[in-house]
Design a protein around this motif. Structure first.
Motif, mmCIF file in Angstrom:
data_model
loop_
_atom_site.group_PDB
_atom_site.id
_atom_site.type_symbol
_atom_site.label_atom_id
_atom_site.label_comp_id
_atom_site.label_asym_id
_atom_site.label_seq_id
_atom_site.Cartn_x
_atom_site.Cartn_y
_atom_site.Cartn_z
ATOM 1 N N ALA A 111 0.837 -1.208 0.000
ATOM 2 C CA ALA A 111 0.000 0.000 0.000
ATOM 3 C C ALA A 111 0.867 1.252 0.000
ATOM 4 O O ALA A 111 0.594 2.215 -0.720
ATOM 5 C CB ALA A 111 -0.930 -0.015 1.213
ATOM 6 N N ASN A 114 2.215 1.899 -3.247
ATOM 7 C CA ASN A 114 1.121 2.072 -4.203
ATOM 8 C C ASN A 114 1.262 1.086 -5.364
ATOM 9 O O ASN A 114 1.055 1.440 -6.542
ATOM 10 C CB ASN A 114 1.044 3.505 -4.722
ATOM 11 N N HIS A 167 -2.691 4.938 4.471
ATOM 12 C CA HIS A 167 -1.634 4.860 3.452
ATOM 13 C C HIS A 167 -1.931 5.730 2.220
ATOM 14 O O HIS A 167 -1.151 5.738 1.273
ATOM 15 C CB HIS A 167 -1.461 3.407 2.991
ATOM 16 N N VAL A 169 -4.104 5.433 -0.337
ATOM 17 C CA VAL A 169 -4.166 4.664 -1.591
ATOM 18 C C VAL A 169 -5.386 5.121 -2.404
ATOM 19 O O VAL A 169 -6.291 5.772 -1.877
ATOM 20 C CB VAL A 169 -4.229 3.145 -1.306
ATOM 21 N N GLY A 195 -2.751 1.640 -9.234
ATOM 22 C CA GLY A 195 -2.293 1.751 -7.867
ATOM 23 C C GLY A 195 -2.909 0.693 -6.959
ATOM 24 O O GLY A 195 -3.551 -0.251 -7.426
ATOM 25 N N PHE A 196 -2.741 0.893 -5.680
ATOM 26 C CA PHE A 196 -3.171 -0.114 -4.704
ATOM 27 C C PHE A 196 -4.656 0.040 -4.365
ATOM 28 O O PHE A 196 -5.129 1.129 -4.080
ATOM 29 C CB PHE A 196 -2.351 0.029 -3.415
ATOM 30 N N LYS A 197 -5.369 -1.069 -4.422
ATOM 31 C CA LYS A 197 -6.802 -1.073 -4.090
ATOM 32 C C LYS A 197 -7.059 -2.171 -3.048
ATOM 33 O O LYS A 197 -6.486 -3.257 -3.159
ATOM 34 C CB LYS A 197 -7.661 -1.363 -5.335
#
Length: 290
Positions: A111, A114, A167, A169, A195-197
């Motif tokens: 996270a 990313n 974070h 995100v 990116g981060f999910k």
């Protein structure tokens, strides 16, 4: 919205009857499609996907160590990108033990970087695969093999959504199998973002929560209606409520599950107060961060 007809998850998988985690995967794959790689640590899904030589998920599956789901998913995604294969979605798919507890460090690392993956926590609120031991997702008053009556779980459930929100995100969402259209839309949105999910799915477990196998959807729905499991999204820092609860009493939700059969009035009051306090904080965020 029409639910996609393509059934990627194969029907002869090895889940228990009424398994919320199997239904969650079936719905998620309808949104993600066949160009998907799933990374699974030790968890119920290690068993559901079948023994050596079998793969009932219907897409490539990489089995990894308990603590490494997010790191391995990030590595697979980086490798695919280096090969120019940018159209493949990589998903880390872990239970609450592998997310809230053992996998939290790798989750935080992915996270913070990313990394372009979808991380899914299918939350059945205990280590169900290894014999129903307490996790930090287990709610107050629940009986497990490591919190037997009268020593029931006495600490509140960790707030995974807010932990990951810290974070910064792009996308975080909660979902349950009782609202399939909502769940599918959230996976489609997660797939469309770089990116981060994180998607946190409540997945009731008939043997672990001790309820009849035909009650999975009813219990999932009650979790939302009572306010004990809020359905909301955090998209680029903006909070959005997806379904306002009726705030019906939690007694029926608890009564349907044998794991709460020894809960005391005092513990029930603590749960009610925790629901009120969580919603007090969430409503501020829905109003000021939208």
């Amino acid at each position: 919205m029409k639910i996609p007809k393509d059934e990627i998850l194969k029907p002869n998988h090895l889940a228990c009857p009424g398994c919320g985690a199997a239904l969650a995967m079936r719905l998620a794959l309808k949104a993600l499609g066949r160009k998907t790689v799933i990374v699974i640590p030790a968890c119920c899904w290690t068993v559901i996907n079948g023994p050596w030589g079998k793969n009932y998920a219907g897409v490539p599956v990489f089995h990894t160590a308990f603590e490494t789901t997010a790191a391995v998913a990030a590595g697979i995604k980086a490798s695919l990108e280096m090969q120019g294969k940018d159209d493949i979605t990589v998903v880390g798919w872990a239970g609450d033990g592998g997310t809230f507890d053992i996998g939290l460090q790798a989750l935080s690392g992915a996270a913070e970087r990313n990394d372009d993956i979808i991380y899914v926590c299918y939350d059945n609120e205990a280590y169900m695969n290894t014999g129903i031991q307490r996790s930090s997702a287990t709610p107050i008053g629940a009986e497990t093999t490591t919190t037997p009556a009268p020593m029931l779980k006495n600490r509140p459930k960790k707030d995974l959504m807010e932990l990951v929100a810290a974070h910064s995100v792009p996308y975080i969402a909660s979902a349950t199998v009782a609202y399939p259209v909502d769940l599918i839309k959230k996976f489609e949105k997660a797939k469309s973002k770089k990116g981060f999910k994180l998607i946190h799915i409540l997945t009731p477990c008939p043997p672990g929560h001790k309820f009849p196998e035909d009650k999975t959807i009813e219990i999932s729905k009650l979790a939302v209606e009572t306010g004990i499991f809020p359905l909301y999204e955090i998209e680029d820092g903006r909070y959005k409520l997806n379904k306002k609860p009726k705030f019906t009493g939690i007694e029926e939700y608890l009564k349907l599950q044998g794991r709460f059969r020894n809960i005391s009035e005092k513990e029930m009051e603590v749960i009610k107060e925790n629901i009120k306090e969580r919603w007090r904080r969430l409503e501020i965020k829905f109003e000021y961060f939208n």
